[in-house]
Scaffold this motif. Structure first.
Motif, PDB file in Angstrom:
ATOM      1  N   TYR A 138       0.846  -1.190   0.000  1.00 14.17           N
ATOM      2  CA  TYR A 138       0.000   0.000   0.000  1.00 14.17           C
ATOM      3  C   TYR A 138       0.882   1.240   0.000  1.00 14.17           C
ATOM      4  O   TYR A 138       2.080   1.191   0.293  1.00 14.17           O
ATOM      5  CB  TYR A 138      -0.933   0.014   1.217  1.00 14.17           C
ATOM      6  CG  TYR A 138      -0.232  -0.057   2.553  1.00 14.17           C
ATOM      7  CD1 TYR A 138       0.100   1.101   3.251  1.00 14.17           C
ATOM      8  CD2 TYR A 138       0.087  -1.283   3.130  1.00 14.17           C
ATOM      9  CE1 TYR A 138       0.734   1.040   4.481  1.00 14.17           C
ATOM     10  CE2 TYR A 138       0.718  -1.359   4.353  1.00 14.17           C
ATOM     11  CZ  TYR A 138       1.040  -0.202   5.030  1.00 14.17           C
ATOM     12  OH  TYR A 138       1.685  -0.260   6.242  1.00 14.17           O
ATOM     13  N   GLU A 140       0.461   5.585   1.063  1.00 15.72           N
ATOM     14  CA  GLU A 140      -0.437   6.553   1.694  1.00 15.72           C
ATOM     15  C   GLU A 140       0.219   7.923   1.717  1.00 15.72           C
ATOM     16  O   GLU A 140       1.421   8.052   1.956  1.00 15.72           O
ATOM     17  CB  GLU A 140      -0.791   6.104   3.107  1.00 15.72           C
ATOM     18  CG  GLU A 140      -1.788   7.003   3.806  1.00 15.72           C
ATOM     19  CD  GLU A 140      -2.437   6.323   4.991  1.00 15.72           C
ATOM     20  OE1 GLU A 140      -3.606   5.891   4.872  1.00 15.72           O
ATOM     21  OE2 GLU A 140      -1.785   6.210   6.052  1.00 15.72           O
ATOM     22  N   THR A 159      -5.027   6.852   0.166  1.00 15.65           N
ATOM     23  CA  THR A 159      -4.381   5.557   0.365  1.00 15.65           C
ATOM     24  C   THR A 159      -4.666   4.637  -0.807  1.00 15.65           C
ATOM     25  O   THR A 159      -5.830   4.449  -1.171  1.00 15.65           O
ATOM     26  CB  THR A 159      -4.904   4.890   1.657  1.00 15.65           C
ATOM     27  OG1 THR A 159      -4.816   5.806   2.743  1.00 15.65           O
ATOM     28  CG2 THR A 159      -4.101   3.641   1.979  1.00 15.65           C
ATOM     29  N   TRP A 173      -9.680   1.042   6.198  1.00 18.47           N
ATOM     30  CA  TRP A 173      -8.898   2.275   6.092  1.00 18.47           C
ATOM     31  C   TRP A 173      -9.719   3.504   6.480  1.00 18.47           C
ATOM     32  O   TRP A 173      -9.215   4.403   7.171  1.00 18.47           O
ATOM     33  CB  TRP A 173      -8.360   2.446   4.675  1.00 18.47           C
ATOM     34  CG  TRP A 173      -7.110   1.662   4.396  1.00 18.47           C
ATOM     35  CD1 TRP A 173      -7.008   0.542   3.626  1.00 18.47           C
ATOM     36  CD2 TRP A 173      -5.788   1.918   4.898  1.00 18.47           C
ATOM     37  NE1 TRP A 173      -5.712   0.095   3.608  1.00 18.47           N
ATOM     38  CE2 TRP A 173      -4.942   0.919   4.372  1.00 18.47           C
ATOM     39  CE3 TRP A 173      -5.254   2.893   5.723  1.00 18.47           C
ATOM     40  CZ2 TRP A 173      -3.580   0.871   4.653  1.00 18.47           C
ATOM     41  CZ3 TRP A 173      -3.895   2.847   6.005  1.00 18.47           C
ATOM     42  CH2 TRP A 173      -3.078   1.848   5.474  1.00 18.47           C
TER      43      TRP A 173
END
Length: 206
Positions: A138, A140, A159, A173
């Motif tokens: 991921y 962000e 994100t 999230w």
């Protein structure tokens, strides 16, 4: 002349491109540059918040890559490199898993703070009523911006994730974002702005 089906397909494609351009062009230095493995798909979560407190109140707490106890009560137990220098890493336990993140960009100004980082894949459990959730990587980006003549703060979080469960990923999230920033605002005694700047100050964010 184009057929009805072709016209509809073009319209759908145009809407999709418009939405993608809007998201990836939202003043973040890093767009979707993560590569997902087989059986994992890219998705994104975008949240924003506005609070009645000066930027400095927030950045005094959130301005260290190595200190994120304010973010979902997360503890950093290991670091490498120099705090707030791209390439630095942090790791620690989170909901039954272990996160490993690398700082990719940071910008500090008197009117804004922007932090971007990438995370490696890990598995965690969002809560007792949810199954285990796997992230295959991921990225962000958080942006804190001074608004309303310095009397308030706008927070923007984007994100990107690789996951095989988009619905649960979005829920997880969004919950982390909202609980973290609302909790931080409560700690500071900051209220949520509904659109009017405090004390009739000029607002430069729309």
């Amino acid at each position: 002349m184009l057929s009805t089906i072709t016209c509809r397909a073009l319209a759908i494609a145009f809407v999709g491109l418009t939405l993608t351009s809007s998201v990836q062009g939202s003043n973040h230095p890093i767009s979707n540059d993560i590569v997902c493995p087989t059986n994992s798909r890219v998705s994104f979560v975008h949240n924003s918040y506005t609070y009645n407190a000066p930027l400095r109140n927030f950045t005094d707490i959130t301005g260290s890559f190595f200190n994120i106890s304010w973010y979902a009560d997360t503890a950093v137990t290991s670091t490498t490199g120099t705090d707030n220098v791209p390439g630095a890493t942090r790791s620690g336990p989170f909901a039954g898993g272990v996160f490993n993140e690398t700082l990719t960009a940071i910008e500090k100004r008197s009117d804004a703070l922007l932090i971007s980082y990438h995370g490696k894949g890990f598995t965690f459990t969002p809560g007792p009523s949810y199954p285990a959730l796997r992230f295959d990587g991921y990225s962000e980006t958080m942006r804190f911006e001074s608004i309303c003549g310095g009397k308030a703060t706008y927070i923007d979080v984007l994100t990107y994730t690789c996951s095989d469960n988009q619905r649960l990923t979005y829920t997880a999230w969004s919950t982390v974002h909202s609980s973290s920033f609302d909790g931080l605002a409560q700690t500071l005694g900051a209220t949520i702005l509904a659109g009017d700047c405090p004390q009739e100050a000029h607002c430069d964010k729309h």
